[in-house]
Design an enzyme around this catalytic site. Structure first.
Site, PDB file in Angstrom:
ATOM      1  N   ASN A  17      45.880  16.276  47.363  1.00  0.00           N
ATOM      2  CA  ASN A  17      46.535  17.282  48.315  1.00  0.00           C
ATOM      3  C   ASN A  17      48.130  16.869  47.826  1.00  0.00           C
ATOM      4  O   ASN A  17      48.570  18.303  47.699  1.00  0.00           O
ATOM      5  CB  ASN A  17      46.430  16.891  49.708  1.00  0.00           C
ATOM      6  CG  ASN A  17      45.051  17.102  50.090  1.00  0.00           C
ATOM      7  OD1 ASN A  17      43.992  17.499  49.405  1.00  0.00           O
ATOM      8  ND2 ASN A  17      44.692  16.644  51.432  1.00  0.00           N
ATOM      9  N   TYR A  42      45.951  20.829  54.683  1.00  0.00           N
ATOM     10  CA  TYR A  42      45.207  21.035  53.261  1.00  0.00           C
ATOM     11  C   TYR A  42      43.993  21.642  53.946  1.00  0.00           C
ATOM     12  O   TYR A  42      42.859  21.225  54.545  1.00  0.00           O
ATOM     13  CB  TYR A  42      44.803  20.249  52.504  1.00  0.00           C
ATOM     14  CG  TYR A  42      44.462  20.668  51.155  1.00  0.00           C
ATOM     15  CD1 TYR A  42      45.407  21.471  50.212  1.00  0.00           C
ATOM     16  CD2 TYR A  42      42.990  20.663  51.032  1.00  0.00           C
ATOM     17  CE1 TYR A  42      44.720  22.023  49.069  1.00  0.00           C
ATOM     18  CE2 TYR A  42      42.561  21.382  49.940  1.00  0.00           C
ATOM     19  CZ  TYR A  42      43.252  22.083  48.879  1.00  0.00           C
ATOM     20  OH  TYR A  42      42.816  22.596  47.652  1.00  0.00           O
ATOM     21  N   SER A  76      44.946  59.694  20.811  1.00  0.00           N
ATOM     22  CA  SER A  76      43.826  59.736  21.339  1.00  0.00           C
ATOM     23  C   SER A  76      42.525  59.992  20.742  1.00  0.00           C
ATOM     24  O   SER A  76      42.609  60.291  19.417  1.00  0.00           O
ATOM     25  CB  SER A  76      43.904  61.405  22.094  1.00  0.00           C
ATOM     26  OG  SER A  76      42.831  61.812  22.494  1.00  0.00           O
ATOM     27  N   LYS A  92      48.288  63.593  19.870  1.00  0.00           N
ATOM     28  CA  LYS A  92      48.780  62.912  21.052  1.00  0.00           C
ATOM     29  C   LYS A  92      49.614  61.763  20.586  1.00  0.00           C
ATOM     30  O   LYS A  92      49.227  61.103  19.549  1.00  0.00           O
ATOM     31  CB  LYS A  92      47.655  62.482  21.960  1.00  0.00           C
ATOM     32  CG  LYS A  92      47.152  63.564  22.760  1.00  0.00           C
ATOM     33  CD  LYS A  92      48.502  64.104  23.593  1.00  0.00           C
ATOM     34  CE  LYS A  92      47.888  64.421  25.055  1.00  0.00           C
ATOM     35  NZ  LYS A  92      47.359  63.456  26.047  1.00  0.00           N
ATOM     36  N   GLU A 124      52.834  53.652  31.020  1.00  0.00           N
ATOM     37  CA  GLU A 124      51.818  53.910  32.009  1.00  0.00           C
ATOM     38  C   GLU A 124      51.193  52.505  32.547  1.00  0.00           C
ATOM     39  O   GLU A 124      50.930  52.466  33.834  1.00  0.00           O
ATOM     40  CB  GLU A 124      50.901  54.861  31.467  1.00  0.00           C
ATOM     41  CG  GLU A 124      51.193  56.043  31.219  1.00  0.00           C
ATOM     42  CD  GLU A 124      50.041  57.010  30.410  1.00  0.00           C
ATOM     43  OE1 GLU A 124      49.390  57.669  31.116  1.00  0.00           O
ATOM     44  OE2 GLU A 124      49.989  56.902  29.236  1.00  0.00           O
ATOM     45  N   SER A 156      37.572  24.925  39.627  1.00  0.00           N
ATOM     46  CA  SER A 156      38.690  25.367  39.316  1.00  0.00           C
ATOM     47  C   SER A 156      39.036  25.222  37.725  1.00  0.00           C
ATOM     48  O   SER A 156      40.167  25.716  37.256  1.00  0.00           O
ATOM     49  CB  SER A 156      39.858  25.005  40.349  1.00  0.00           C
ATOM     50  OG  SER A 156      39.751  23.558  40.349  1.00  0.00           O
ATOM     51  N   THR A 179      68.086  63.789  41.892  1.00  0.00           N
ATOM     52  CA  THR A 179      67.565  63.328  43.400  1.00  0.00           C
ATOM     53  C   THR A 179      66.353  64.350  43.630  1.00  0.00           C
ATOM     54  O   THR A 179      66.471  65.593  43.196  1.00  0.00           O
ATOM     55  CB  THR A 179      68.474  63.327  44.646  1.00  0.00           C
ATOM     56  OG1 THR A 179      68.997  64.891  44.791  1.00  0.00           O
ATOM     57  CG2 THR A 179      69.859  62.830  44.326  1.00  0.00           C
ATOM     58  N   HIS A 180      65.342  63.561  44.235  1.00  0.00           N
ATOM     59  CA  HIS A 180      64.054  64.570  44.723  1.00  0.00           C
ATOM     60  C   HIS A 180      63.687  65.179  43.311  1.00  0.00           C
ATOM     61  O   HIS A 180      62.764  66.177  43.366  1.00  0.00           O
ATOM     62  CB  HIS A 180      64.327  65.513  45.615  1.00  0.00           C
ATOM     63  CG  HIS A 180      65.160  65.299  46.951  1.00  0.00           C
ATOM     64  ND1 HIS A 180      64.546  65.009  47.898  1.00  0.00           N
ATOM     65  CD2 HIS A 180      66.307  64.947  47.236  1.00  0.00           C
ATOM     66  CE1 HIS A 180      65.286  64.628  48.895  1.00  0.00           C
ATOM     67  NE2 HIS A 180      66.626  64.626  48.304  1.00  0.00           N
TER      68      HIS A 180
END
Lengths: 449, 449, 449, 449
Positions: free
Chosen positions: B97, B304, B264, B270, B277, B10, B142-143
C-alpha cells in the site's frame, strides 16, 4: 414567431454578481476621471447613481427586467433612468467581455476565501472530535475488511490532511484568479489611456492580465475552482460513506445527532443518515459541473464566444453545494457520538492483530515473508477451529513457528497501536503530536487566505 | 470455473513503474541497513539483485510473469530467484500500500517535469512564430465573427499565456506530489524504527506524509495532474480548432506543412489537417480519464481499497496523450505558413473597423453609447448599400453624425491596432514587448521545474 | 523534425476489426462483380487474396506494418503484395469513411450479442443463487439502515430485473446499429451502380443508411452502446458494493470463494474482496469513455473528421471491461456462501418489524399516520429502555396504543415477509413465482438477441 | 447549531411534479376504496381535498412551506388542513419511496412525449428548408476541407436522420419508463390487498414493476432520458457549429434572422450568432447532468438511499434545456437565408471535383488506386501552377493520364451530384425522394409517440 429572448437571458442567475459588477464599475469610473477620460462631475454622478442602484438591489426594490438580458444591461439601464445619458460614459474603454471577466474573477476570489473558511470549520470539528476521543482504539480497515487497530483520532486526522490539501489547492487557484482583466476591451485592448494598475490596486488585484485576447476568453480560473471543489467533494463523500457505514446497525460505531437524521414516512423506527447520504450524492453534481464547463471550452476558437455564458450556473451551484456541505459536516461531526466500548472491543477482536504476530516473529529474526506465511497458516487454523487468535494456547501457536513464546500474549490492540511509533503512524504519542500540530495550523491560519 | 486472475492483474501496465519501484526499494533497503533493521550484507545482496533486475528489464530479458499479478510481485519473485530467501527482508517495514503510493508519486513527479518541458517546447514555437510574423495584422474574432484587427503575434501570445498558466498549475501540483509516503505501512504506520527523513532525502522528496491512513489512500495528486492535463488539452483543442478553421479554403489563413496533413483514400486533392483534428478529439479522452478517477474515488471508505488500482491506466494514457500532443504542436506550429497578404487584406475589410469609428466619435466628445448607436446605423446603411465602410464618402458618414470629418479616412487596420497601446493590448509596440518578455521567461526558466 | 506518424496511427488497436473489415470487403467485391463493375476474375482473385490475409492474421504471421497507419491500409497493402495491382479494384465505389463505418457497425453488432450473452450468464447465477436459498429471510435496507425483512432471493431478483433492462436496452441499440452504410462513399454517395441491398443482405443487415453524409459521420451507435454499458456497470457496481459490505466482518452475511478474494502482502489474516472492489472501480472508466466520446462528437461539423478516430479505444476498452466483469460476476455469485443463520437472526432483530406494528394498528382501524406516530414513540421508548421490541410486554405496548393485543406477538420476520403478498412483493409465494418466471425467461431467450 | 433543514429540502424543485403526484394519489385512493381498504366516503373526501390542492397550486395560492421538506409533505399537510385527519389514510399501503418513483415515471413519460414533439418541430423545419432550396449545390466537407459537391437539402436531411434516431431512442426509453411502481412500499411490497393493475390502468401504464426492491431504487429511466438527451444535444451542437461557421464572413453561406443574432456592447457592426453558440455551449451542461446522475448511482447499495434525491435538478434542467433548444432551432432554421449563388459558386471551385476525375478514369478501365494517384499528381500540378482544375487544358490533363479526353470538361458540380444516384446519395433525384419520405414520416407520425 414566439419570443425566444428568454433563451439567451442570464439575468435570473448573473444578478448574483451585482456587488462585484458595481465595485468594478466604480473603480473603472474613478480611473476614467483620474485619467481625464471623463470629467470628475460625470464620474461623481455615475458613482452616486451606482450607489443608489446598489441600495435598491440590496433592499429588493430594484426593477429587474428580464427583457434586458443580463446584469450589466439592467444596471446601466437603471443608471440611465437615475442620472440620464451621462450613464453612457461609464462603459467608455470597456466591453462586456472584459467586464464579465472582471466580475467573475472578483466573485471567484470571494468564494475561494469562503470555501477556505468552510474547510477550516470542518477541520476544526475534526480536531475537536479527535480531542474528545484522543486515545480510543478502533479497527482500521483496508478493503472494508478489518486490518489493524488504529486510533479514532488518527482516522479523523486523515481527513484533516485531505482538507489541508484542499486549502492549499484553493490558495494556488487564487493566485491565478487574482489577475485584473479590465483594459482588454472586447478582445484587442482599448484605445484609451487607461491606468490598469490603478484599477487593479483599487480592486485589490495582485496582477494584471498580460494579453487581451486571452483575458476575455480565459475561464481557467473557474475550471480550476470546479476541479478543486470536485476533489473536496470527493473527500467529503468518503467521510459521508463512513458516516453512513458507521451508523448502520451492523457497524454501530457512531450515532449521528437528531439534526442530521430523518425518519421514514412508513417505517417508524428509522433514523436515516440523510445528510451524509445527500452529501455523498451531491458529489455527482459537482463532477458534472466540472465536466460541463470543460466540454463548453473544448475546441472554442478565440476569443469571446457566447458559449462562455455557460460558465456560471454550474459554477454557482457548485459554490452553493460545497459551502453548504461544509457547513453540514462541521456541525454533523461536532455533534456525533462515538460508541467507545463498541469500537474498542472490535479493535482487538478476531484476527485484527495478525500483523503484530508476524512482526513479532520478524523481531525474533525471521525474514518477513516467512513470518507472514506462518501467521497466515495460524489464522486459517484458528478460523477452522472457530477460535479467536487471542484464545489459542502457546502450543497451538508453536505449531506454526517455534519462535512463538509467552510474549505473544502481550499483544493487544493497544500494544499494536503503540508500536506504530513513527512519524505519521497511529501510536498515541504520534497522534497527540499530530493533533497539536493540527490545532496550531488552524490557529496560525485563522485569518483565511 | 475458468481462471479469472487476469481480471485483477496489473502487470501489463504497472511495469511502466519499474524504475521508480526499484529506486524506492533501494532507498528503503539502504535505510533498513542504516537503522540496523537488516544487516549490511543483506542490504548489499538485495541491492545487487535489484541492479540485476533492472538490467534485465532494460535489456528486455526479464521473465515477466502475468501470473504474479503486479510489478512488485514480479520483481520480488525474480529477486528471490537471484539471491534467495534474503529477498524477503526487502519488504520489512513496508506494505504494497505505501510502496505503490511511493511509486506513483515518483512517477508523477517525473511526468510533471516532462509535461512542463513539453509545454516549454510549444511556447517556444509560439514565440518563434510570433517573431517570424511580428507585425502582421489579421482579423480578430469574437463569436467567430470579425471583430477588430489584431496582430497575428498577439493572437499567438494569447496561447503563450494559457500554457504559462498550465506550467504554473503543474508546479503547484508538484508541491503536493512531492511527499514521501513510505513508512505508512498498510494503513497504520509500521512498528520498525524507520528513518523516513533519510528515505525522503535519498529519493529527493521535500516532504513526508503526515498521516499513514491518508497516505495510503490518497490519489489527489493523480487527480490534480489529470485536471491540469484536461485544462492543457482544452487549450490545445482551441488552438487545434483554429488550425482547422484557418487551413480551410474559406479562411485560407495558413498552410500546415505536409507532415501534419494527410490525403484521402478517395479524394485525390485532399490535404486534411488530421493532426489538429486528432488532437482536438483526444481532448475527450483526457476529460474521460479525469472523470473516471473521480468516480473511482467517490464514496470510498478509508483506507486502501482495490478500486484504487484503477488510478493507473487512464493516468498513463493521459500522460502519453498529452506529451505526444505537445510534441506535435511544437513542430506543427514551427512549420506552418501564414498567408500574410490574405490575413492583412481581411483585417481592414468590411466592417472590421466599426469600433474605431465609434471611438473616433467618443474622441469628439460624444458619450460612448450614443457613438455606438450612430455607427451601428452607419453599418446597417453600408450593408444595405452593399458598400464597404471605407468606400463611403464623408457626406454619407455625416448622415449619422455631424462629428465625422476627414480624419475618418485615416482609420485603418494598422491605425486600429496601433491605437490599442495599453498593457496587454495589440499595439505592435506592446506586442513586441510581450514577445520579449515571453522569450526572457523561457530563457529564465529553461531549467524546468 | 522527428517523425510524428505514430500520432495518427491506429493499427495497434483497429486491427481488432480485421474480421469485420475482411467480411465487408468480400461482400463489397462480390457485389461489384455481380454489378459488372469489376470482373468475376478480379473478384475471385481479391477474394482468394483476402482469404489468405485472414489466414495470415489468424495464424499470427501477418506482416503488420505500423507505418501503414491503419487496418485498411495494412490489408490492402498485403493484398497488393499477394495478388498485384488488381487489389486496387477492391476499393472501387468505397471510401475509408464508409468502410470504417461498416466495420464498426459489424463489430458493434457482435459485441452487443456477446454482452447480452454475458448478462444472461449473470442472470443465470442470480437465479441459481435464489434457488439455493429460496426462503432465507434477511434484513432489507433503506439508507443502509435495516428497514424491513426481505427474502434473500427477492434481493437477488432485484438485480435480475436490472440486468433484464440492460438486455432490453442493448436490443434496442442493436436496431439502430443494424444499418448498412456502404455506398455512402466519402460523404456524398458514390457514382457507381452499387447494389446496396445485396451487400446488406450478404452481411446480415436489416436496414440501409438513408443519407450518405449522416452515414459517414454517425457514431450514435457507439455512444448508445457506451451509455448502455455505463448503466450496466452501474448495476454491477451496486451489486459489488453489497458483496463488499456483506463480506465485511461487521455484516458477515456472505463468504466469497477463494478465487474471488486475495490476501495482503503484510496482513496475514486478510481475505479481501478484490474482484468486487475492482469491478466497482472499473465503473469509473466506463463512465469516462462515455463522456470522452460525447466530448469528441460535440460541435463537430459534418461529415467525417479525424476526431472520429477516437471512437475506438475507449469503446474497445469498455467492451473488454464489461464482458470480463460479467464473467467475474457470473462465477463470483455462483460460488458465494450465504450465512443463513446470521441473516435470518438479524432479520427480526431490533426494530426491523416496526412497520408491521404500524400496519397491525391500521388493521385495527387507525389511520396510517396515527399508527405510524404511535409506533415511532414505542420505538423510542424501547431504545431508551435498551430493549428489543420483541421483548416488550403487552402493557408496555398498550402505553402507546390501546389497540395492541396479544396478536402483536405473532409478528415475526417470517410473518412480515409473508404479509407482503402482492405482485412484486417479498412474500415467499410471490418470490417463488418471480423465480419461476425468471427461469422461464432465460430458457425462452437462450438463443441470444 | 444553525438550522440545516434547507440542505435536505427539495420543495423548491420537486413542486414541479405536483400534477403527477396528485394524479397518482387520486388513482391510489380510488383503488384503496375499490378494495375496501378505506371507505368510499374517505376516498371521496380525499379526492375533493386533492382537487382543492391542485386548484390552489394552479392559481398560485397554495401555501408552500419550505419547512415541510418536499412536495409530498406539503400536499399532505395542506390536505390535512382541508379535510382533517382522514387525510392520513391516503398514505395507506404506500411509501414515499414508491410514491416518488411513480411521480418521476409519470413526469418522464410526459417529457418524452414533449421532447419527441420538439424533435418533430425541428425535423419539420429541416424539411421546409430543404423544400425551399431543393436543388442548390454546395461544397460538401470532410475534415472542414472541401471534399465533393452536395445538395444543401442533402446536408439538411442528414440532420433529419439524426433526429429520427433521437425519436426512436426516446420511444424505446419510453417503454422502460412505462412501468407502474406503486405497491412496492418502502422496499418490500405492502401488506394490503392493493389492486396494482387497476392503478396502472387508471394512470395509463403498460406494465407493473416486477420486484419491489428494484422498483424503489431504479432510476435507469432517468439516466436513459439523460443519455438520449445528451445525444440529441450532440446533434444540435453539430448543427449549431455549422450555423456559426456558415454565418461567418469567411464562409458567408447563410444569414441568420435578426431574432437569432445579437449585437455587441462595443462593436457596432456585429451580428453574432449567439443562439447557436449558446446551444452549442449548453451541450456541456447536459453531458454534465448525465455524468452526475451516473456518479450518484454508482456503488449505491439497495434499496432507497437519500442520494437518489439528486435525480431531479439535473434532470429537470436537462428537460428545460433540451426543449427550449429544440424550439430555438425550429424557428432559427425556419428563418435563415441561404446565399445560393455563394454556395453554388464554391461547389465546383478549386479542386472540389477531383474525385470526379478519378472516377472518370476508373470509367475508362483504370484501377481505382491508379486513377487516384494520377489525379493527385494533377492536383499538385494545378496548385503549383496556381490554376483551378477547370482551367487546365486537355494537354495538361493528359500529362497525368492518356485516358483523359474532352469528356473531362463536362464534369461540373451538378454532374458530380447527379452521378451519385444511389440510395442515400446526393443526386437530386435521390434527395427529392428522401425529402418526400421525410415529409411522409412526419405526417404519419404527427400524433406523437
Amino acid at each position: 414567431m414566439p419570443d425566444h429572448s428568454q433563451y439567451t437571458s442570464s439575468i435570473h442567475y448573473d444578478k448574483r454578481l451585482y456587488r462585484h459588477d458595481i465595485d468594478g464599475s466604480l473603480a473603472h469610473v474613478r480611473m476614467l476621471a483620474k485619467q481625464d477620460i471623463i470629467s470628475q462631475e460625470d464620474a461623481a454622478s455615475i458613482a452616486d447613481g451606482l450607489a443608489q442602484v446598489r441600495r435598491e438591489i440590496e433592499t429588493d426594490v430594484f426593477p429587474w427586467d428580464a427583457g434586458l438580458e443580463d446584469l450589466h444591461m439592467n444596471i446601466e439601464s437603471r443608471l440611465t433612468q437615475l442620472i440620464g445619458p451621462v450613464a453612457g460614459r461609464m462603459h467608455t474603454g470597456r466591453s462586456r467581455n472584459d467586464q464579465i471577466a472582471l466580475d467573475m474573477r472578483l466573485y471567484t476570489k470571494d468564494v475561494i476565501a469562503q470555501t477556505i473558511k468552510g474547510l477550516r470549520g470542518v477541520q476544526g470539528s475534526l480536531v475537536a472530535l479527535s480531542e474528545r476521543y484522543p486515545k480510543v482504539v478502533m479497527p482500521g480497515y483496508t478493503h472494508t475488511q478489518r486490518a489493524q487497530p488504529v486510533l479514532f483520532a488518527h482516522h479523523m486526522l486523515a481527513y484533516f490532511q485531505m482538507f489541508r490539501r484542499d486549502v492549499s489547492r484553493l490558495r494556488d487557484a487564487y493566485k491565478r484568479t487574482d489577475v485584473m482583466p479590465l483594459g482588454s476591451g472586447a478582445l484587442a485592448g482599448v484605445a484609451y489611456p487607461l491606468d490598469r494598475e490603478f484599477v487593479a490596486s483599487e480592486l485589490g488585484f495582485k496582477e494584471i492580465s498580460a494579453n487581451s485576447m486571452d483575458a476575455v476568453s480565459d475561464r481557467d480560473f473557474v475550471v480550476e475552482y470546479l476541479a478543486a471543489a470536485a476533489l473536496c467533494m470527493t473527500h467529503l463523500s468518503r467521510l459521508a460513506e463512513e458516516m453512513v457505514l458507521w451508523s448502520s446497525q451492523e457497524f454501530g460505531f457512531i450515532t449521528l445527532s437528531d439534526e442530521f437524521t430523518t425518519g421514514s414516512s412508513i417505517m417508524p423506527q428509522k433514523r436515516n443518515p440523510d445528510f451524509a447520504e445527500l452529501a455523498r450524492g451531491k458529489t455527482g453534481r459537482v463532477y458534472g459541473h466540472l465536466l460541463a464547463l470543460l466540454t463548453v471550452l473544448k475546441g472554442l476558437p478565440l476569443t469571446y464566444n457566447r458559449d462562455l455564458q455557460e460558465d456560471k450556473e454550474g459554477f454557482f451551484d457548485t459554490v452553493d453545494t460545497l459551502l453548504s456541505t461544509l457547513e453540514v459536516f462541521k456541525d454533523m461531526l461536532a455533534s456525533l457520538t462515538l460508541h467507545k466500548s463498541r469500537v474498542t472491543s472490535l479493535a482487538g477482536e478476531g484476527q485484527a492483530l495478525a500483523t503484530e504476530l508476524a512482526d513479532y516473529l520478524v523481531g525474533k529474526g525471521i525474514p518477513f515473508r516467512e513470518a507472514h506465511g506462518a501467521v497466515r497458516q495460524l489464522c486459517q487454523f484458528a478460523e477452522l477451529e472457530g477460535k479467536e487468535l487471542s484464545n489459542l494456547d502457546l502450543a497451538e501457536y508453536r505449531r506454526f513457528s517455534p519462535q512463538f513464546d509467552e510474549g505473544v500474549f502481550d499483544i493487544t490492540a493497544e500494544s499494536a497501536t503503540a508500536a506504530r511509533n513513527i512519524l505519521g503512524g497511529t501510536a498515541p504519542i504520534r497522534v497527540a503530536k499530530a493533533l497539536a500540530q493540527a490545532k496550531k495550523l488552524l490557529e496560525d491560519e485563522a485569518d483565511g487566505l
